[in-house]
Design a protein around this motif. Structure first.
Motif, mmCIF file in Angstrom:
data_model
loop_
_atom_site.group_PDB
_atom_site.id
_atom_site.type_symbol
_atom_site.label_atom_id
_atom_site.label_comp_id
_atom_site.label_asym_id
_atom_site.label_seq_id
_atom_site.Cartn_x
_atom_site.Cartn_y
_atom_site.Cartn_z
ATOM 1 N N THR A 149 0.842 -1.205 0.000
ATOM 2 C CA THR A 149 0.000 0.000 0.000
ATOM 3 C C THR A 149 0.875 1.253 0.000
ATOM 4 O O THR A 149 0.563 2.241 -0.669
ATOM 5 N N ASN A 155 -6.548 1.991 -0.348
ATOM 6 C CA ASN A 155 -7.445 2.436 0.720
ATOM 7 C C ASN A 155 -7.037 1.829 2.042
ATOM 8 O O ASN A 155 -6.611 0.691 2.104
ATOM 9 N N ARG A 157 -8.625 1.536 6.020
ATOM 10 C CA ARG A 157 -9.732 1.847 6.928
ATOM 11 C C ARG A 157 -9.169 2.370 8.254
ATOM 12 O O ARG A 157 -8.301 1.743 8.847
ATOM 13 N N ASP A 196 -12.634 5.175 5.075
ATOM 14 C CA ASP A 196 -11.608 4.655 4.178
ATOM 15 C C ASP A 196 -10.771 5.827 3.699
ATOM 16 O O ASP A 196 -11.269 6.714 3.015
ATOM 17 N N LYS A 198 -7.807 7.416 1.515
ATOM 18 C CA LYS A 198 -7.067 7.150 0.285
ATOM 19 C C LYS A 198 -5.590 7.424 0.514
ATOM 20 O O LYS A 198 -5.189 8.561 0.740
#
Ligand SMILES: [Zn+2]
Length: 335
Positions: A149, A155, A157, A196, A198
């Protein structure tokens, strides 16, 4: 000198020898009159409600009342300062005087102290908030993201702690369909919110993402900041935006050149690579490079499957009673 305006007897309109019941009745009358539910958005009524509640908190407690009678205003707190009610449990006080207080409408039950008044008026009306009494505070939460990521974005959370302004109705408590279903009309999310977030590509360690208006409620509401921690395997470390680790190959592989995968990055070692050699793979870090040290340690360079087989063989030997382990190498010192 006790300020006459803050004399709790005068505030409640009771004589100095009033008994507890008379004090309670006087408070109740005034509290219902200046109750925030009856006077939404009325700053004067709010102040009055606070003042009478503090006066009652002083006179209902025999010890506090005696101190006030003896020392005057100074008896309610450190000399020259505002009286301190931070240890008063207002819930008990409202309950005892039978003042209705719907905490569910007010962003939750406060524990104690001065928070109560924040909580009291927090959910009352949009007028009150939009009157711009106080800006909301900024808050920071931390979020752990994995390497993939961090490199490619994605995304994540994240839980934002409450209370915060309801984002569905922007704190208004109502939307086109009537009462806002998300907050039940309070305009406040007491328990916070999962969102969520970004994460942009190449988000480095410590990157702060701003979520405007998602901090503490107020006018304007505060912002929430999500600070990212990149979860790097124990065998590697981040140096700025570079990812630093080692790559294990056999001496033969190093000599011939080899292609392998390191932390999800394809790495090609040229022929003639050697132990201790530094290799930089552009773009293999988190916004930076992958920096490798070549290791030609034979054992660790072996495939994991081969190592496992070898270890199991050794373990099996050790577990066999006929081979009760090697003789004591320390020459009889015992274990
Ligand atoms: Zn809402």
């Amino acid at each position: 000198m006790p300020g006459a305006a803050n004399d709790p007897y005068e505030v409640l309109g009771v004589p100095r020898d009033a008994d507890q019941d008379a004090i309670k009745q006087a408070y109740r009358q005034l509290a219902l009159r200046y109750h925030p539910d009856r006077n939404p958005g009325d700053g004067t009524a709010e102040e009055r409600f606070k003042t009478i509640s503090e006066a009652y908190a002083t006179l209902r407690d025999p010890a506090l009342r005696r101190r006030y009678d003896t020392l005057g205003h100074a008896g309610r707190g450190p000399a020259g300062s505002q009286p301190d009610f931070s240890h008063v449990d207002w819930r008990v006080i409202f309950q005892e005087a039978d003042i209705p207080m719907d905490w569910s409408r007010r962003g939750g039950v406060p524990t104690s102290g001065n928070f109560v008044f924040d909580a009291l008026f927090r959910g009352v009306t949009t007028m009150f908030r939009q009157a711009g009494l106080l800006p909301g505070e900024d808050r920071e939460v931390r979020a752990k993201i994995d390497l993939a990521t961090a490199r490619a974005g994605g995304n994540k959370r994240v839980h934002l702690p409450g209370p915060l302004l309801c984002s569905a109705c922007r704190g208004l408590g109502r939307d086109a369909g009537g009462v806002c279903a998300t907050c039940g009309g309070t305009g406040i999310l007491a328990r916070g919110l999962d969102v969520d977030v970004k994460v942009p590509a190449r988000a480095g360690h410590g990157t702060r993402l701003r979520l405007a208006g998602m901090g503490g409620p107020g006018q304007p509401p505060g912002d929430a900041y999500v600070k990212l921690d990149v979860d790097v395997p124990a065998t590697a470390r981040l140096e700025g935006r570079d990812l630093v680790t080692e790559v294990y190959v056999t001496p033969l592989e190093a000599a011939r050149g080899v292609s392998t995968s390191v932390l999800g990055v394809r790495v090609r070692l040229p022929p003639g690579s050697y132990d201790g050699q530094r290799v930089r793979v552009a773009g293999g870090g988190v916004g930076g490079d992958l920096v490798l040290t070549v290791r030609t340690d034979t054992w660790r360079g072996l495939g994991r499957g081969v190592l496992d087989v070898a270890r199991k063989a050794v373990d099996a030997l050790r577990a066999t009673p006929a081979h009760a382990g090697p003789p004591d190498r320390r020459g009889g010192k015992g274990r």
